[in-house]
Structure formats: C-alpha cells, structure tokens
Design an enzyme around this catalytic site. Structure first.
Site, PDB file in Angstrom:
ATOM      1  N   SER A 114       0.775  -1.288  -0.054  1.00 46.56           N
ATOM      2  CA  SER A 114       0.075  -0.107   0.028  1.00 46.56           C
ATOM      3  C   SER A 114       0.770   1.061   0.079  1.00 46.56           C
ATOM      4  CB  SER A 114      -0.971  -0.043   1.211  1.00 46.56           C
ATOM      5  OG  SER A 114      -1.916   1.129   0.957  1.00 46.56           O
ATOM      6  N   GLU A 131      -1.734  -2.314  -8.393  1.00 44.45           N
ATOM      7  CA  GLU A 131      -2.943  -2.690  -7.824  1.00 44.45           C
ATOM      8  C   GLU A 131      -3.165  -1.472  -7.362  1.00 44.45           C
ATOM      9  OE1 GLU A 131      -3.562  -2.364  -4.115  1.00 44.45           O
ATOM     10  OE2 GLU A 131      -1.576  -1.692  -3.586  1.00 44.45           O
ATOM     11  N   HIS A 157      -5.409  -4.771  -1.819  1.00 42.25           N
ATOM     12  CA  HIS A 157      -6.009  -4.255  -0.477  1.00 42.25           C
ATOM     13  C   HIS A 157      -7.136  -5.250   0.001  1.00 42.25           C
ATOM     14  CE1 HIS A 157      -3.761  -0.479  -1.265  1.00 42.25           C
ATOM     15  NE2 HIS A 157      -3.939  -0.458  -0.040  1.00 42.25           N
TER      16      HIS A 157
END
Length: 326
Positions: free
Chosen positions: A116, A234, A302
């Site tokens: 992330s 992503e 996520h």
C-alpha cells in the site's frame, strides 16, 4: 545500477517492526498477539524499532518524520536484524524518503516487506540502492485470524526459498473489515485470474500501489522501466474506474514505458466498482497496452489474501499464467 538480492530468511532470524506510515497504536492487541505467534511459528524473533511504540501518534496518526526515518535506519544498521516488516500502510511514507541514508542501506542489504502506502518507501530503496524489496503483508496482516493461510504460504515461498514459483489463484477472498471483528468474516469464491491479453513476457518487476507509485514520478525515487519490465500494480477502494484509468495513463506517458513488456494487475476492492468488463474497456482503449500481455484479478492489493512480490525481482507471464523467478 547493480541489483542486490538480500539473504533469505532462516529459522532463528530476528525481524524488526517499523512504522514508516501509520503508527502501531492503530493495531489491536489480538492482532499483535496472532502476528507474533505466527512469526514465532516461522522460527522468527520479533523486535520493534525504538520509535515504533503506541505513544508515537500525532494528528495524522504517525510519528514524526525524523523518528520514522530513524527507525528505518536502525533496522538496517542492526546487523542482527535480517528482515524489516512495516506495521501498516497509510498516507505519508513518502515524507521520510529524503531523510534516509541510502549508502548505509546499500551496504547492509536485508529484506524489507510491506504494501500500500509503503510502495513509496520500497520503490525509493530499490531505485536508490538496487536492493530487491518485497511488496507483501505488513506485520498487522499476519495478525489476521482467518483466511491468512494463502498469504503465509506465499510469504514463506518468497522470503525463505530460492525456488521459482507459479502464482496460483486463491480459492476464496475477502474484502471485509476483518480488523474490526476477527470472527465475523465474509469470504467470496475466487473466479481466478482475468487473462485480458494473451501472450508471453518476462522481465524485472516494477510497481506496487498505483496511486502511491505515481507520487514518485519525476523524482529520484522512482524505479525506472528498464529494458524488459513487468509492471505489477494494484489500487485500493478509493480508485474508481475513472481514477484508475487516469493514473494508469500517467504511467503510459512515461518516456521509458516502451520497456514495459507485460502488465499484471491486483484484485480490485468491491468499493472501487471495477469489474472485468470495465477493466477490459480501460485496457483496450490504451494504444500503449495493445501489444503486451495483461493479467488481472491476481491475489495482491487491498483485499485478502495476498502474495508477496519481489520488486526488482523477476517475473514471467505465459498466456495467463504467472511465475516469479529467482
């Protein structure tokens, strides 16, 4: 820049937990207990950096910039520490990039793992030192009580072994708020990878969280798309189709994007409202992507579970199949 591959983990190794983004205070005691027990089962000793404590919590939920940077440097300077795991993501790990001593990191190579917002830290270290870094679970991720087996399996395959692996789709996945209630979980049957463009390609892996990677564009901290790159990206629930589309286009506009030979996209969260039809529309409307293989709905990002990806490592795409090579 010369590539540096850190030593693999072995039983008995010590790992250090750091908080370059949001702080340790965010993590519940049950999650911490499960994570430490899981690491213990892997034969690893867990210690925390000096400033990775509950009291390091300001108005943005983090420690100070210099405290966070100091913890990264403590972890790399300590020769007894063999790997570094981040507590969790957040929004501001890019604040610390100018405060790191990349010569020290290069001279003391070791595993560093997170995902992330940690993309900024991982990619900066890779770009500035050549060190292979790992886009994978946080310390907090390992504290997930249910549905963590696949995550743990791929973590061990990548961090403990030199073997080439084929990435297989998980049987089920989840996008629930597991950290609020470890017992109340909702799992969804996985439909497998989306093979959007057929074809084969192999090369060095570059990427991470798309919107965080884009914070590095034009800076010294951005890994370049060198010859034969496999781009693995992503994005989170805040990335609606239109936002994902324009963020991806930003990468396509990079002068060295011509070196990207294949694109792999992690699973989208339900909140993104991205489905296969919309993603195919976005991909097929980009000239830069028309002649390269594209695989999506891969287990990273996520939602859970997730694989561990060696950024700076090597990947091979083969007509809808994905291999991570050593």
């Amino acid at each position: 820049m010369q590539k540096i591959i850190p030593n693999k983990l072995q039983k008995g190794d010590k790992i250090m937990i750091v908080a370059p983004s949001r702080g340790l205070k965010l993590i519940g005691q049950d999650c911490r207990q499960i994570a430490e027990e899981r690491f213990k089962q892997m034969g690893l000793e867990v210690v925390f950096a000096e400033n990775t404590t509950d009291d390091k919590w300001n108005k943005l939920g983090t420690g100070s910039v210099k405290e966070r940077a100091a913890d990264i440097m403590q972890a790399f300077k300590d020769k007894s520490v063999k790997a570094v795991f981040t507590v969790i993501g957040g929004f501001n790990s890019n604040q610390i990039l100018a405060y790191l001593d990349y010569d020290v990191i290069r001279q003391n190579p070791k595993i560093i793992c997170g995902f992330s917002d940690i993309t900024a830290l991982l990619d900066a270290i890779n770009a500035k030192t050549g060190l292979e870094v790992y886009y994978g679970p946080h310390y907090s991720s390992i504290g997930m009580k249910k549905g963590c087996e696949y995550t743990l399996d791929y973590l061990k395959k990548i961090l403990f072994s030199d073997d080439e692996i084929e990435v297989k789709a998980s049987e089920e996945w989840s996008d629930d708020l597991w950290f609020l209630d470890q017992e109340k979980r909702e799992f969804i049957k996985n439909e497998g990878f989306w093979n959007i463009h057929e074809g084969s390609a192999e090369g060095t892996i570059v990427g991470g969280n798309l919107c965080t990677y884009n914070l590095l564009l034009g800076t010294e901290y951005q890994p370049k798309f060198e010859a034969d790159t496999i781009l693995m990206i992503e994005d989170d629930a805040g990335s609606a189709p239109a936002i994902f589309d324009r963020n991806l286009q930003s990468l396509c506009h990079q002068p060295d994007f011509k070196n990207v030979k294949g694109l792999v996209i992690g699973r989208f969260q339900k909140g993104s409202e991205m489905d296969r039809e919309m993603l195919e529309f976005i991909i097929n409307n980009k000239e830069e992507l028309k002649n390269i293989p594209v695989i999506a709905n891969v287990d990273y990002g996520h939602s859970t579970p997730i694989i561990t990806i060696p950024l700076g490592g090597y990947a091979k795409m083969q007509n809808g199949r994905l291999f991570i090579k050593k």
